[in-house]
Design an enzyme around this catalytic site. Structure first.
Site, short mmCIF file in Angstrom:
data_model
loop_
_atom_site.label_atom_id
_atom_site.label_comp_id
_atom_site.label_asym_id
_atom_site.label_seq_id
_atom_site.Cartn_x
_atom_site.Cartn_y
_atom_site.Cartn_z
CG ASN A 25 -0.35 0.17 2.48
OD1 ASN A 25 0.11 1.26 2.78
ND2 ASN A 25 -0.28 -0.87 3.28
CB CYS A 26 1.94 3.43 -2.02
SG CYS A 26 1.02 3.14 -3.52
#
Lengths: 428, 349
Positions: free
Chosen positions: A243-244
């Site tokens: 995730n980012c």
């Protein structure tokens, strides 16, 4: 579990036609290193670039940041269940290439998040501005695969590349060695430890779907119940990031490998406290999952007969509910709790900072207000592309100015308001 | 270099006139620094000095508020100081209120920056902490030695027009505005230290005191849904394809109003989500999953609801400040009421 970390200090990166670490400089053959990445039929193009601290370079959109490590003694290999077999890691010896990272970047799927500036005001806010970065820039095919499949291809390419680079440190003599040992339950009642307060670390893991996922031994964390892990397993890559989005408070794989709460609890272990274990719990989007997972956190705290706990959050908004539930239920069991979060107090700092609150949360550490505006001046070189700056979380229409400067919230900077307490940034 | 000029406000006790029995003396001005002003002057070094001191009885100020403010403002105006400084009042209640009130008046009416100081439990602290900078002191004058340098430091910053740091950096009482700064230690280390203090029953300060939550009581239930006009409102970011108003993926500064007259179903070709805080794949495939126009149309046809309102309202909840959300909601509610909408279905993500 007992793990030795041997740190190999990396002071620079350069390209050549061979791979080696020479006098602390990582030498890589980019053509050779990119070959296995391009074997994935979902990846259209890929290439490497180098970014050093102080250079006028902007890396965006950043997907993950990964520290190269290699297991030199003991069972398993780095990133078990992802790119290595699923054997239990966390014991023996691991070599760490300290001072550098593999960064994956490029327009991949969904919202294109994350900026790392290697100089200027933005560099004060990202820990990765201080590293020598080997950036893997990828572009995906448009060949009918799902967004989730493209995201996975990019994620796996980053992990595999970091592991390949890490192999170069296998035979080297470390600049420094640190030893970490986690106790069993019986050992946690030994003469040296039994009179110290029993403390656990509750690590909350983002698990809300595409670009909001985390993996533990290859398992998508949203499909897990709250469980326990040895802190040394985390150092060997048992937990990796997927995730980012809203890059400021997402834990990259680098954050997991270098979890600061784990490090700082170890520093006090056997002195002022008894670090008895690490609990990992997810942040799913459904209320039933939130209730079940937080109940389970409290149950495990009970099993461990905890006196106190530190809870670290990942993300904001929806996970604020998980954070407050965990805190309330731990405090209700008599477990003295400190939570680490960050804030969304508005650009003017006048709004309520969290989406949920409770009087039980009376000991809070904050990583700062992610809404605060920052002006990022233009850089001489852009690794990746600036096409998405107006759309990312923390950007707005007109964020990207004609001269290449960016006015946006701190939210756009990878790792700026990290909720593991990785940084010194805070707010009052 | 000429020194910055300050005017200092103190009460009758610190002015050396007398205690409670002299609390009714009106304001008077004397040249130079007096009492606590001497400690402040020392802290200013060569950079600033107190040019005059206004001494005022606490009772007189509080019992003749308007006249007192007018008198003191005029005394301050005559000297045109760079900064006005009041107190510190420590735990003296009426003195604290007077320091807050006169500081606020000088700031607002004369446009001169102000600093005061008091103990956190002084009633003046809660009344004025969001209006003027109040340096936090202990509860007695014994703290003057420590309070003076703090007040002087902030006063000098204000005089020079420098940026004021977070409350923890510049020692003022939190004023409701969250401000970033760099701590000396990283967050994890601060968390471990805070935990040890909490375990051992020692004093610690939370970095974010929990707010009081604004709870809204639900409206009474609608008696006959089959006659009701129902509108759809969402914080899930559903917008016409292409996001024509460019609603931000996070920290929204606006909401959208879109006409759905004749729209039976939201499709991948016509609608999408602008929201950056969740997996957008499923919402982009079928935006009805977040904004259920299809089901509402069915209900409309079946007579379960009277009708679906022809406009929907949308924004992204992701990272959006509560103050912004409140502002959007007030405007959306105003328009819905004006359009005769009876109920809304509010969907989140």
């Amino acid at each position: 579990m007992k793990l030795e970390l041997g740190y190999i200090d990396i002071k620079g990166i350069r390209f050549d036609d061979y791979n080696a670490i020479e006098d602390g400089v990582l030498v890589v053959n980019p053509d050779e290193l990119v070959k296995p990445v391009l074997e994935d039929e979902l990846i259209k193009s890929a290439h490497f670039e180098i970014a050093a601290p102080g250079e006028s370079v902007r890396i965006t959109p950043v997907k993950d940041v990964i520290e190269p490590r290699v297991k030199v003694e003991g069972p398993g290999a780095i990133f078990p269940g992802m790119i290595a077999k699923v054997d239990t890691v966390g014991s023996g010896r691991t070599h760490v290439m300290r001072g550098m990272a593999v960064v994956t970047a490029g327009p991949i799927v969904g919202f294109q998040e994350g900026i790392i500036d290697m100089t200027g005001p933005g560099a004060d806010y990202s820990p990765f501005s201080q590293l020598h970065n080997l950036v893997l820039v990828m572009e995906m095919q448009d060949n009918g695969a799902t967004a989730h499949e493209y995201e996975k291809a990019a994620r796996m390419a980053g992990l595999a590349t970091a592991a390949r680079v890490g192999e170069l440190a296998r035979e080297l003599v470390p600049d420094e060695v640190e030893v970490f040992e986690t106790p069993t339950i019986a050992q946690s009642y030994s003469d040296e430890l039994k009179d110290l307060p029993r403390v656990a670390y509750v690590m909350m893991l983002q698990s809300q779907g595409l670009l909001h996922d985390t993996y533990c031994y290859g398992v998508d964390v949203k499909r897990t119940l709250t469980t326990m892990i040895s802190a040394t397993e985390v150092m060997d890559g048992a937990i990796v990031s997927g995730n980012c989005v809203s890059a400021c408070d997402k834990n990259t794989t680098y954050h997991h490998l270098n979890n600061p709460v784990i490090q700082d609890l170890f520093k006090q272990h056997g002195k002022t406290l008894n670090y008895v274990g690490t609990i990992i719990t997810n942040e799913n989007v459904y209320l039933a999952d939130k209730l079940r997972s937080s109940d389970w956190t409290a149950k495990l705290a009970d099993f461990l007969s905890l006196d106190a706990a530190i809870v670290s959050q990942e993300g904001f908004g929806n996970p604020d509910t998980d954070l407050i539930l965990n805190c309330k239920k731990l405090e209700a069991k008599g477990v003295k709790t400190v939570i680490i979060t960050d804030e969304y107090a508005g650009q003017d700092g006048k709004s309520q900072s969290l989406a949920d609150a409770d009087v039980a949360a009376d000991a809070v550490v904050t990583g700062g207000n992610a809404n605060e505006l920052i002006l990022l001046p233009p850089m001489d070189r852009v690794i990746g592309c600036l096409d998405y700056v107006d759309k990312i979380a923390g950007g707005h229409d007109g964020s990207l100015r004609p001269d290449g400067s960016i006015e946006a919230e701190l939210q756009v900077i990878t790792g700026s308001t990290n909720e593991m307490g990785f940084n010194r940034l805070s707010a009052r | 270099m000429s020194k910055y000029k300050l005017v200092h406000y103190i009460n009758q006790f610190y002015g050396g006139i007398g205690g409670e029995e002299k609390a009714d003396i009106p304001a008077e001005k004397r040249a130079g620094a007096i009492g606590p002003g001497l400690a402040l002057n020392q802290a200013f070094g060569d950079e600033a000095e107190i040019v005059s001191t206004i001494i005022c009885g606490d009772s007189w100020f509080n019992e003749n508020l308007e006249e007192a403010k007018k008198t003191v403002l005029e005394m301050v105006r005559e000297d045109q100081p760079d900064v006005f400084i009041a107190g510190p009042a420590f735990n003296a209640g009426r003195y604290g209120v007077a320091c807050g009130a006169i500081s606020e008046a000088v700031k607002n009416e004369l446009g001169i920056p102000v600093v005061t100081g008091m103990y956190i439990e002084n009633p003046g602290a809660d009344m004025y902490r969001e209006k003027v900078y109040i340096i936090e002191t202990k509860n007695s004058a014994a703290d003057m030695r420590k309070a003076a340098p703090k007040m002087a430091k902030l006063a000098l910053k204000l005089a020079k027009g420098e940026e004021i740091g977070a409350s923890a950096e510049d020692n003022y009482l939190p004023n409701g505005i969250r401000k970033n700064f760099f701590e000396k230690k990283r967050g994890s280390e601060r968390a471990v230290e805070m935990l040890l203090a909490k375990i051992n029953g020692k004093a610690y300060t939370t970095e974010y005191p929990m707010p009081d939550f604004d709870r809204v009581d639900p409206q009474p239930a609608i008696k006959d849904l089959s006659k009701a006009t129902v509108a759809l409102v969402t914080s899930g970011g559903i917008v016409p394809k292409g996001n024509p108003d460019r609603i931000e993926s996070s920290s929204a500064t606006k909401f959208g109003e879109y006409d759905i007259t004749g729209v039976e179903d939201l499709t991948a070709e016509t609608y999408e989500t602008a929201h950056g805080g969740y997996d957008p794949v499923y919402a982009n495939q079928d935006a009805d999953r977040v904004l259920p126009v299809d089901v509402m149309r069915e209900f409309e046809r079946e007579g379960i609801i009277g009708k679906l309102h022809n406009k929907f309202y949308t924004t992204t909840g992701n990272g959006t400040a509560v103050a912004s959300a409140k502002k959007f909601a007030e405007e959306i509610a105003r328009r819905l009421i004006a359009d005769g909408v009876d109920a809304i279905l509010l969907t989140s993500t």
